[in-house]
Design a protein around this motif. Structure first.
Motif, PDB file in Angstrom:
ATOM      1  N   UNK A 147       0.809  -1.226   0.000  1.00 43.84           N
ATOM      2  CA  UNK A 147       0.000   0.000   0.000  1.00 43.84           C
ATOM      3  C   UNK A 147       0.839   1.271   0.000  1.00 43.84           C
ATOM      4  N   UNK A 148       2.041   1.216   0.587  1.00 47.02           N
ATOM      5  CA  UNK A 148       2.916   2.392   0.575  1.00 47.02           C
ATOM      6  C   UNK A 148       3.360   2.701  -0.850  1.00 47.02           C
ATOM      7  N   UNK A 149       3.766   1.658  -1.584  1.00 51.12           N
ATOM      8  CA  UNK A 149       4.171   1.854  -2.973  1.00 51.12           C
ATOM      9  C   UNK A 149       2.997   2.337  -3.820  1.00 51.12           C
ATOM     10  N   UNK A 150       1.813   1.777  -3.563  1.00 52.79           N
ATOM     11  CA  UNK A 150       0.631   2.224  -4.300  1.00 52.79           C
ATOM     12  C   UNK A 150       0.349   3.695  -4.027  1.00 52.79           C
ATOM     13  N   UNK A 151       0.552   4.120  -2.798  1.00 53.52           N
ATOM     14  CA  UNK A 151       0.357   5.527  -2.454  1.00 53.52           C
ATOM     15  C   UNK A 151       1.361   6.426  -3.148  1.00 53.52           C
ATOM     16  N   UNK A 189      -6.418   3.969  -7.919  1.00 56.09           N
ATOM     17  CA  UNK A 189      -5.059   3.498  -7.645  1.00 56.09           C
ATOM     18  C   UNK A 189      -4.869   3.154  -6.177  1.00 56.09           C
ATOM     19  N   UNK A 190      -5.531   3.891  -5.303  1.00 50.85           N
ATOM     20  CA  UNK A 190      -5.409   3.633  -3.865  1.00 50.85           C
ATOM     21  C   UNK A 190      -6.520   2.735  -3.334  1.00 50.85           C
ATOM     22  N   UNK A 191      -7.668   2.693  -4.003  1.00 51.22           N
ATOM     23  CA  UNK A 191      -8.815   1.938  -3.487  1.00 51.22           C
ATOM     24  C   UNK A 191      -8.941   0.555  -4.096  1.00 51.22           C
ATOM     25  N   UNK A 192      -8.223   0.264  -5.174  1.00 49.00           N
ATOM     26  CA  UNK A 192      -8.361  -1.013  -5.857  1.00 49.00           C
ATOM     27  C   UNK A 192      -7.502  -2.108  -5.259  1.00 49.00           C
ATOM     28  N   UNK A 193      -7.644  -3.335  -5.761  1.00 52.99           N
ATOM     29  CA  UNK A 193      -6.895  -4.472  -5.212  1.00 52.99           C
ATOM     30  C   UNK A 193      -5.392  -4.380  -5.411  1.00 52.99           C
ATOM     31  N   UNK A 229      -2.594   3.340   1.641  1.00 50.79           N
ATOM     32  CA  UNK A 229      -2.201   3.889   0.336  1.00 50.79           C
ATOM     33  C   UNK A 229      -2.660   5.332   0.193  1.00 50.79           C
ATOM     34  N   UNK A 230      -3.886   5.631   0.610  1.00 48.17           N
ATOM     35  CA  UNK A 230      -4.374   7.009   0.463  1.00 48.17           C
ATOM     36  C   UNK A 230      -3.637   7.963   1.397  1.00 48.17           C
ATOM     37  N   UNK A 231      -3.302   7.498   2.601  1.00 50.08           N
ATOM     38  CA  UNK A 231      -2.534   8.340   3.520  1.00 50.08           C
ATOM     39  C   UNK A 231      -1.140   8.599   2.953  1.00 50.08           C
ATOM     40  N   UNK A 232      -0.507   7.535   2.429  1.00 42.89           N
ATOM     41  CA  UNK A 232       0.814   7.702   1.815  1.00 42.89           C
ATOM     42  C   UNK A 232       0.756   8.645   0.621  1.00 42.89           C
ATOM     43  N   UNK A 233      -0.311   8.522  -0.178  1.00 50.43           N
ATOM     44  CA  UNK A 233      -0.469   9.422  -1.322  1.00 50.43           C
ATOM     45  C   UNK A 233      -0.587  10.867  -0.865  1.00 50.43           C
TER      46      UNK A 233
END
Length: 422
Positions: free
Chosen positions: A7-11, A272-276, A288-292
Protein backbone atom coordinates in the motif's frame (compact mmCIF):
# COMPACT_ATOMS: atom_id res chain seq x y z
CA UNK A 1 7.04 -7.44 4.37
CA UNK A 2 5.56 -7.31 0.86
CA UNK A 3 2.09 -6.90 2.33
CA UNK A 4 3.26 -3.91 4.37
CA UNK A 5 5.07 -2.15 1.56
CA UNK A 6 2.42 -2.76 -1.12
CA UNK A 7 0.00 0.00 0.00
CA UNK A 8 2.92 2.39 0.58
CA UNK A 9 4.17 1.85 -2.97
CA UNK A 10 0.63 2.22 -4.30
CA UNK A 11 0.36 5.53 -2.45
CA UNK A 12 3.63 6.77 -3.93
CA UNK A 13 2.43 5.90 -7.44
CA UNK A 14 -0.90 7.63 -6.77
CA UNK A 15 0.85 10.81 -5.67
CA UNK A 16 3.26 10.84 -8.62
CA UNK A 17 0.57 10.16 -11.21
CA UNK A 18 -1.84 12.66 -9.67
CA UNK A 19 0.75 15.44 -9.54
CA UNK A 20 2.41 14.89 -12.90
CA UNK A 21 -0.86 14.32 -14.75
CA UNK A 22 -2.48 17.64 -13.99
CA UNK A 23 -0.21 20.22 -12.34
CA UNK A 24 0.10 21.91 -15.74
CA UNK A 25 -3.69 22.36 -15.77
CA UNK A 26 -3.54 23.96 -12.31
CA UNK A 27 -0.77 26.37 -13.25
CA UNK A 28 -2.49 27.29 -16.50
CA UNK A 29 -5.72 27.97 -14.60
CA UNK A 30 -4.15 30.06 -11.86
CA UNK A 31 -2.20 32.16 -14.36
CA UNK A 32 -5.32 32.63 -16.48
CA UNK A 33 -7.14 33.89 -13.36
CA UNK A 34 -4.53 36.63 -12.94
CA UNK A 35 -1.86 35.05 -10.74
CA UNK A 36 1.79 35.97 -11.17
CA UNK A 37 4.37 33.20 -11.39
CA UNK A 38 5.09 33.51 -7.65
CA UNK A 39 1.38 33.45 -6.79
CA UNK A 40 0.80 30.44 -9.07
CA UNK A 41 3.67 28.55 -7.42
CA UNK A 42 2.24 29.45 -4.02
CA UNK A 43 -1.18 28.18 -5.10
CA UNK A 44 0.23 24.86 -6.32
CA UNK A 45 2.20 24.41 -3.08
CA UNK A 46 -0.85 25.26 -0.96
CA UNK A 47 -3.00 22.79 -2.90
CA UNK A 48 -0.45 20.00 -2.46
CA UNK A 49 -0.20 20.55 1.29
CA UNK A 50 -3.96 20.99 1.77
CA UNK A 51 -4.72 17.85 -0.25
CA UNK A 52 -2.10 15.93 1.68
CA UNK A 53 -3.45 16.96 5.07
CA UNK A 54 -7.05 16.18 4.08
CA UNK A 55 -6.13 12.77 2.66
CA UNK A 56 -4.06 11.83 5.69
CA UNK A 57 -6.84 12.87 8.10
CA UNK A 58 -9.68 11.16 6.23
CA UNK A 59 -7.74 7.94 5.67
CA UNK A 60 -6.50 7.70 9.25
CA UNK A 61 -9.82 8.74 10.82
CA UNK A 62 -12.14 6.50 8.79
CA UNK A 63 -9.76 3.70 7.70
CA UNK A 64 -11.00 4.10 4.12
CA UNK A 65 -8.77 4.92 1.09
CA UNK A 66 -10.29 8.36 0.50
CA UNK A 67 -7.83 9.94 -1.91
CA UNK A 68 -7.88 13.74 -2.15
CA UNK A 69 -6.82 15.92 -5.07
CA UNK A 70 -7.19 19.41 -6.44
CA UNK A 71 -10.07 20.17 -8.79
CA UNK A 72 -8.65 19.61 -12.26
CA UNK A 73 -11.95 20.54 -13.98
CA UNK A 74 -12.05 23.58 -11.72
CA UNK A 75 -8.63 24.64 -13.02
CA UNK A 76 -9.89 24.15 -16.58
CA UNK A 77 -12.82 26.40 -15.66
CA UNK A 78 -10.34 29.10 -14.66
CA UNK A 79 -8.71 28.84 -18.08
CA UNK A 80 -12.08 29.11 -19.81
CA UNK A 81 -13.27 32.00 -17.63
CA UNK A 82 -10.08 34.04 -17.56
CA UNK A 83 -9.24 36.79 -15.12
CA UNK A 84 -12.38 38.10 -13.39
CA UNK A 85 -13.16 41.83 -13.10
CA UNK A 86 -10.93 42.97 -10.25
CA UNK A 87 -8.14 40.53 -11.04
CA UNK A 88 -6.42 37.98 -8.83
CA UNK A 89 -7.79 39.20 -5.44
CA UNK A 90 -11.33 38.70 -6.73
CA UNK A 91 -10.40 35.20 -7.95
CA UNK A 92 -9.09 34.39 -4.45
CA UNK A 93 -12.37 35.66 -3.01
CA UNK A 94 -14.24 33.31 -5.36
CA UNK A 95 -12.06 30.40 -4.19
CA UNK A 96 -13.03 31.15 -0.60
CA UNK A 97 -16.75 31.27 -1.41
CA UNK A 98 -16.52 27.99 -3.30
CA UNK A 99 -14.82 26.39 -0.29
CA UNK A 100 -17.55 27.72 1.99
CA UNK A 101 -20.19 26.19 -0.27
CA UNK A 102 -18.44 22.81 -0.13
CA UNK A 103 -18.39 22.96 3.67
CA UNK A 104 -22.05 23.99 3.65
CA UNK A 105 -22.91 21.01 1.43
CA UNK A 106 -21.31 18.77 4.05
CA UNK A 107 -23.22 20.42 6.90
CA UNK A 108 -26.66 20.94 5.34
CA UNK A 109 -28.22 18.04 3.40
CA UNK A 110 -30.66 20.33 1.50
CA UNK A 111 -27.73 21.95 -0.29
CA UNK A 112 -26.41 18.53 -1.23
CA UNK A 113 -29.85 17.62 -2.55
CA UNK A 114 -29.94 20.83 -4.60
CA UNK A 115 -26.60 19.96 -6.24
CA UNK A 116 -27.75 16.38 -6.86
CA UNK A 117 -30.93 17.75 -8.47
CA UNK A 118 -28.98 19.31 -11.36
CA UNK A 119 -29.72 17.01 -14.33
CA UNK A 120 -26.71 14.85 -15.13
CA UNK A 121 -26.80 15.60 -18.89
CA UNK A 122 -26.70 19.35 -18.21
CA UNK A 123 -23.90 18.98 -15.66
CA UNK A 124 -21.92 16.77 -18.04
CA UNK A 125 -22.44 19.18 -20.92
CA UNK A 126 -21.32 22.15 -18.83
CA UNK A 127 -18.17 20.28 -17.84
CA UNK A 128 -17.52 19.29 -21.46
CA UNK A 129 -17.87 22.91 -22.56
CA UNK A 130 -15.41 23.99 -19.88
CA UNK A 131 -12.86 21.35 -20.92
CA UNK A 132 -13.14 21.80 -24.69
CA UNK A 133 -10.83 24.86 -25.10
CA UNK A 134 -7.95 23.10 -23.37
CA UNK A 135 -8.60 19.79 -25.11
CA UNK A 136 -8.18 21.43 -28.52
CA UNK A 137 -4.74 22.74 -27.54
CA UNK A 138 -2.82 19.62 -28.69
CA UNK A 139 -4.21 20.08 -32.19
CA UNK A 140 -3.29 23.76 -32.25
CA UNK A 141 0.16 22.97 -30.86
CA UNK A 142 0.80 20.44 -33.64
CA UNK A 143 0.09 23.16 -36.20
CA UNK A 144 1.99 25.98 -34.48
CA UNK A 145 4.94 24.00 -33.04
CA UNK A 146 5.08 20.69 -34.93
CA UNK A 147 8.70 19.85 -34.12
CA UNK A 148 8.13 20.32 -30.38
CA UNK A 149 4.52 19.20 -29.94
CA UNK A 150 4.84 16.23 -32.30
CA UNK A 151 7.09 14.15 -29.99
CA UNK A 152 4.88 15.07 -27.00
CA UNK A 153 1.72 13.79 -28.69
CA UNK A 154 3.54 10.73 -30.06
CA UNK A 155 4.84 9.84 -26.62
CA UNK A 156 1.35 10.22 -25.18
CA UNK A 157 -0.12 7.94 -27.86
CA UNK A 158 2.45 5.20 -27.32
CA UNK A 159 2.12 5.20 -23.55
CA UNK A 160 -1.66 5.47 -23.78
CA UNK A 161 -1.58 2.23 -25.76
CA UNK A 162 0.82 0.24 -23.58
CA UNK A 163 0.92 1.90 -20.12
CA UNK A 164 -2.15 4.11 -19.89
CA UNK A 165 -1.71 5.50 -16.39
CA UNK A 166 1.75 6.84 -17.33
CA UNK A 167 0.64 8.43 -20.62
CA UNK A 168 0.34 12.01 -19.36
CA UNK A 169 3.41 11.89 -17.07
CA UNK A 170 5.37 10.47 -20.02
CA UNK A 171 4.15 13.24 -22.30
CA UNK A 172 5.15 15.73 -19.62
CA UNK A 173 8.69 14.31 -19.51
CA UNK A 174 8.95 14.66 -23.28
CA UNK A 175 7.71 18.24 -23.01
CA UNK A 176 10.28 19.01 -20.30
CA UNK A 177 13.03 17.62 -22.54
CA UNK A 178 11.76 19.75 -25.41
CA UNK A 179 11.70 22.84 -23.20
CA UNK A 180 15.26 22.15 -22.03
CA UNK A 181 16.49 21.78 -25.62
CA UNK A 182 14.71 24.84 -27.02
CA UNK A 183 14.93 27.32 -24.13
CA UNK A 184 17.98 29.56 -23.59
CA UNK A 185 20.43 28.29 -20.91
CA UNK A 186 19.69 31.30 -18.73
CA UNK A 187 15.92 30.77 -18.85
CA UNK A 188 15.68 29.56 -15.25
CA UNK A 189 18.41 31.75 -13.80
CA UNK A 190 16.03 34.36 -12.38
CA UNK A 191 13.30 31.95 -11.32
CA UNK A 192 12.46 31.22 -7.70
CA UNK A 193 12.97 27.45 -7.66
CA UNK A 194 12.04 27.16 -3.98
CA UNK A 195 8.35 28.03 -3.62
CA UNK A 196 7.04 30.20 -0.84
CA UNK A 197 3.56 30.98 0.39
CA UNK A 198 2.27 34.25 -1.04
CA UNK A 199 -0.92 35.39 0.66
CA UNK A 200 -3.46 37.54 -1.15
CA UNK A 201 -6.17 39.60 0.53
CA UNK A 202 -9.48 38.49 -1.03
CA UNK A 203 -11.97 40.78 -2.72
CA UNK A 204 -15.48 40.13 -3.93
CA UNK A 205 -17.90 41.36 -6.55
CA UNK A 206 -21.23 40.01 -7.74
CA UNK A 207 -20.11 38.95 -11.22
CA UNK A 208 -17.25 36.82 -9.86
CA UNK A 209 -19.52 35.19 -7.27
CA UNK A 210 -22.01 34.19 -9.96
CA UNK A 211 -19.63 33.57 -12.83
CA UNK A 212 -16.70 31.94 -11.01
CA UNK A 213 -17.43 30.89 -7.42
CA UNK A 214 -20.74 29.13 -8.16
CA UNK A 215 -19.54 27.31 -11.33
CA UNK A 216 -16.33 26.29 -9.51
CA UNK A 217 -18.41 24.79 -6.70
CA UNK A 218 -20.75 22.98 -9.12
CA UNK A 219 -17.96 21.62 -11.31
CA UNK A 220 -16.00 20.43 -8.29
CA UNK A 221 -19.02 18.68 -6.82
CA UNK A 222 -20.32 17.14 -10.05
CA UNK A 223 -17.01 16.20 -11.68
CA UNK A 224 -14.88 15.31 -8.64
CA UNK A 225 -16.70 14.67 -5.38
CA UNK A 226 -19.62 12.58 -6.63
CA UNK A 227 -17.47 10.45 -9.03
CA UNK A 228 -14.90 10.04 -6.26
CA UNK A 229 -17.65 8.66 -4.05
CA UNK A 230 -18.78 6.36 -6.85
CA UNK A 231 -15.29 4.85 -7.15
CA UNK A 232 -15.20 4.05 -3.44
CA UNK A 233 -18.71 2.60 -3.47
CA UNK A 234 -17.73 0.51 -6.49
CA UNK A 235 -14.93 -1.07 -4.46
CA UNK A 236 -17.32 -1.94 -1.66
CA UNK A 237 -16.81 0.98 0.74
CA UNK A 238 -19.42 3.18 2.37
CA UNK A 239 -17.52 6.44 2.77
CA UNK A 240 -18.92 9.28 4.90
CA UNK A 241 -19.70 11.84 2.22
CA UNK A 242 -20.63 14.61 4.63
CA UNK A 243 -17.36 14.25 6.53
CA UNK A 244 -15.41 14.20 3.27
CA UNK A 245 -17.06 17.41 2.10
CA UNK A 246 -16.38 19.14 5.39
CA UNK A 247 -12.71 18.09 5.38
CA UNK A 248 -12.06 19.01 1.75
CA UNK A 249 -14.04 22.25 2.09
CA UNK A 250 -11.97 23.30 5.07
CA UNK A 251 -8.80 22.39 3.16
CA UNK A 252 -10.04 24.59 0.29
CA UNK A 253 -10.56 27.47 2.71
CA UNK A 254 -7.04 27.08 4.08
CA UNK A 255 -5.47 26.95 0.62
CA UNK A 256 -7.47 29.79 -0.94
CA UNK A 257 -5.58 32.82 0.52
CA UNK A 258 -2.34 31.26 -0.74
CA UNK A 259 -3.81 30.78 -4.23
CA UNK A 260 -5.34 27.30 -4.11
CA UNK A 261 -8.61 27.12 -6.02
CA UNK A 262 -10.33 23.92 -4.75
CA UNK A 263 -9.66 20.66 -2.88
CA UNK A 264 -11.90 17.64 -3.35
CA UNK A 265 -12.12 13.86 -3.44
CA UNK A 266 -9.97 12.35 -6.16
CA UNK A 267 -11.85 10.86 -9.09
CA UNK A 268 -9.19 10.02 -11.68
CA UNK A 269 -6.55 8.54 -9.34
CA UNK A 270 -8.95 7.23 -6.68
CA UNK A 271 -8.85 3.69 -8.06
CA UNK A 272 -5.06 3.50 -7.64
CA UNK A 273 -5.41 3.63 -3.86
CA UNK A 274 -8.81 1.94 -3.49
CA UNK A 275 -8.36 -1.01 -5.86
CA UNK A 276 -6.89 -4.47 -5.21
CA UNK A 277 -3.50 -3.42 -6.56
CA UNK A 278 -3.10 -1.29 -3.42
CA UNK A 279 -3.55 -4.32 -1.11
CA UNK A 280 -5.43 -7.64 -1.23
CA UNK A 281 -7.10 -6.75 2.07
CA UNK A 282 -9.58 -3.88 1.58
CA UNK A 283 -9.15 -2.90 5.23
CA UNK A 284 -5.48 -2.10 4.64
CA UNK A 285 -5.85 0.09 1.55
CA UNK A 286 -6.32 3.24 3.60
CA UNK A 287 -2.55 3.20 4.08
CA UNK A 288 -2.20 3.89 0.34
CA UNK A 289 -4.37 7.01 0.46
CA UNK A 290 -2.53 8.34 3.52
CA UNK A 291 0.81 7.70 1.81
CA UNK A 292 -0.47 9.42 -1.32
CA UNK A 293 -1.43 12.46 0.76
CA UNK A 294 2.00 12.66 2.37
CA UNK A 295 3.67 12.18 -1.01
CA UNK A 296 1.60 14.91 -2.64
CA UNK A 297 2.46 17.33 0.16
CA UNK A 298 6.17 16.62 -0.40
CA UNK A 299 5.81 17.00 -4.16
CA UNK A 300 4.51 20.49 -3.47
CA UNK A 301 8.09 21.47 -2.68
CA UNK A 302 8.73 21.21 -6.42
CA UNK A 303 6.07 23.80 -7.22
CA UNK A 304 8.71 26.46 -7.85
CA UNK A 305 10.58 24.31 -10.38
CA UNK A 306 7.30 23.33 -12.07
CA UNK A 307 6.21 26.97 -12.33
CA UNK A 308 9.60 28.05 -13.67
CA UNK A 309 9.45 25.41 -16.42
CA UNK A 310 5.96 26.50 -17.35
CA UNK A 311 7.07 30.14 -17.42
CA UNK A 312 9.85 29.55 -19.97
CA UNK A 313 7.86 27.16 -22.17
CA UNK A 314 5.67 28.22 -25.10
CA UNK A 315 2.18 28.65 -23.63
CA UNK A 316 0.58 26.47 -26.32
CA UNK A 317 2.88 23.58 -25.37
CA UNK A 318 1.80 23.70 -21.71
CA UNK A 319 -1.82 23.91 -22.77
CA UNK A 320 -1.26 20.90 -25.03
CA UNK A 321 0.00 18.77 -22.14
CA UNK A 322 -2.94 19.96 -20.04
CA UNK A 323 -5.33 19.11 -22.87
CA UNK A 324 -3.95 15.59 -23.16
CA UNK A 325 -4.55 15.15 -19.43
CA UNK A 326 -8.19 16.15 -19.83
CA UNK A 327 -9.20 14.12 -22.89
CA UNK A 328 -10.51 11.25 -20.78
CA UNK A 329 -12.56 13.62 -18.65
CA UNK A 330 -13.96 15.25 -21.79
CA UNK A 331 -15.01 11.88 -23.21
CA UNK A 332 -16.78 10.95 -19.98
CA UNK A 333 -18.55 14.31 -19.79
CA UNK A 334 -19.73 14.11 -23.41
CA UNK A 335 -21.01 10.57 -22.92
CA UNK A 336 -22.95 11.66 -19.84
CA UNK A 337 -24.38 14.61 -21.76
CA UNK A 338 -25.78 12.84 -24.83
CA UNK A 339 -26.74 9.38 -23.55
CA UNK A 340 -30.42 10.20 -22.99
CA UNK A 341 -32.20 11.26 -26.24
CA UNK A 342 -34.88 13.09 -24.24
CA UNK A 343 -32.36 15.57 -22.82
CA UNK A 344 -29.84 15.58 -25.66
CA UNK A 345 -30.86 18.92 -27.17
CA UNK A 346 -30.75 20.68 -23.81
CA UNK A 347 -27.30 19.19 -23.19
CA UNK A 348 -26.07 20.37 -26.60
CA UNK A 349 -27.33 23.89 -25.88
CA UNK A 350 -25.52 23.83 -22.53
CA UNK A 351 -22.34 22.62 -24.21
CA UNK A 352 -22.45 25.21 -27.01
CA UNK A 353 -23.14 28.15 -24.71
CA UNK A 354 -20.45 27.10 -22.23
CA UNK A 355 -17.83 26.39 -24.89
CA UNK A 356 -18.52 29.73 -26.61
CA UNK A 357 -16.74 31.53 -23.77
CA UNK A 358 -19.19 34.42 -23.87
CA UNK A 359 -19.26 36.92 -21.03
CA UNK A 360 -22.50 38.73 -20.28
CA UNK A 361 -22.78 41.39 -17.52
CA UNK A 362 -19.40 40.18 -16.31
CA UNK A 363 -20.50 36.54 -15.88
CA UNK A 364 -18.75 33.79 -17.85
CA UNK A 365 -20.11 31.14 -20.17
CA UNK A 366 -20.25 28.26 -17.68
CA UNK A 367 -23.03 29.91 -15.69
CA UNK A 368 -24.99 30.89 -18.80
CA UNK A 369 -24.60 27.40 -20.23
CA UNK A 370 -26.10 25.94 -17.06
CA UNK A 371 -28.97 28.45 -17.19
CA UNK A 372 -29.64 27.80 -20.88
CA UNK A 373 -29.66 24.03 -20.42
CA UNK A 374 -32.03 24.14 -17.46
CA UNK A 375 -34.38 26.49 -19.34
CA UNK A 376 -34.38 24.11 -22.31
CA UNK A 377 -35.24 21.20 -20.05
CA UNK A 378 -38.05 23.18 -18.45
CA UNK A 379 -39.43 24.21 -21.84
CA UNK A 380 -39.46 20.70 -23.27
CA UNK A 381 -40.82 19.20 -20.06
CA UNK A 382 -43.78 21.59 -20.14
CA UNK A 383 -44.36 20.87 -23.82
CA UNK A 384 -44.27 17.13 -23.17
CA UNK A 385 -46.70 17.52 -20.29
CA UNK A 386 -49.07 19.53 -22.48
CA UNK A 387 -49.00 17.00 -25.36
CA UNK A 388 -48.35 13.56 -23.90
CA UNK A 389 -47.50 10.72 -26.26
CA UNK A 390 -50.33 8.24 -25.76
CA UNK A 391 -48.54 5.57 -27.78
CA UNK A 392 -45.85 5.10 -25.16
CA UNK A 393 -46.84 3.37 -21.93
CA UNK A 394 -45.99 5.12 -18.71
CA UNK A 395 -43.52 3.18 -16.58
CA UNK A 396 -43.17 4.09 -12.95
CA UNK A 397 -39.58 4.38 -11.75
CA UNK A 398 -38.37 1.53 -9.59
CA UNK A 399 -36.01 1.51 -6.68
CA UNK A 400 -33.34 0.12 -8.99
CA UNK A 401 -33.45 3.31 -11.04
CA UNK A 402 -32.23 5.47 -8.18
CA UNK A 403 -28.64 6.64 -7.91
CA UNK A 404 -27.27 5.52 -4.54
CA UNK A 405 -24.23 7.78 -4.82
CA UNK A 406 -26.32 10.88 -5.51
CA UNK A 407 -28.70 9.89 -2.76
CA UNK A 408 -25.83 9.53 -0.32
CA UNK A 409 -24.45 12.89 -1.43
CA UNK A 410 -27.83 14.53 -0.87
CA UNK A 411 -28.22 13.02 2.57
CA UNK A 412 -24.75 14.17 3.57
CA UNK A 413 -23.89 10.97 5.50
CA UNK A 414 -24.13 12.91 8.74
CA UNK A 415 -22.97 9.97 10.87
CA UNK A 416 -19.38 10.79 9.86
CA UNK A 417 -18.28 7.14 10.11
CA UNK A 418 -17.36 5.10 7.05
CA UNK A 419 -17.76 1.38 6.65
CA UNK A 420 -17.32 -1.50 4.25
CA UNK A 421 -20.32 -2.91 2.47
CA UNK A 422 -21.03 -6.47 3.57
Amino acid sequence: MAGRTQPVLAGVVTALVGFASSFTVVLAGLRAAGASDAQAASGLLALCVACGLAAAWLGWRHRIPMSVAWSTPGAALLVATGSPPGGWPVAVGAFLVSGLLIVAAGLFPPLGRAVAAIPKPVAGAMLAGVLLPLCTAPVRALVELPTVAGPVVAGWLLLHRFARRWAVPGALLVAVAAIALTSPPTGLSGAALIPSITLTAPAWNASALIGLALPLFLVTMAAQNVPGMAVLVGYGYRPPFGAALRATGLASLLAAPAGGHAVNLAAITAALAAGPDAHPDPDRRWVASVTAGVGLALLGLGAGVATALVAVAPPILIEAVAGLALLGALATALASAVTDPATREAAVVTFVVTASGVTLIGVGGAFWGLVAGCLMLLLFRRRSAATPDRSVPVVEPSVADSDPVADRAAEGDSDGVGARVG
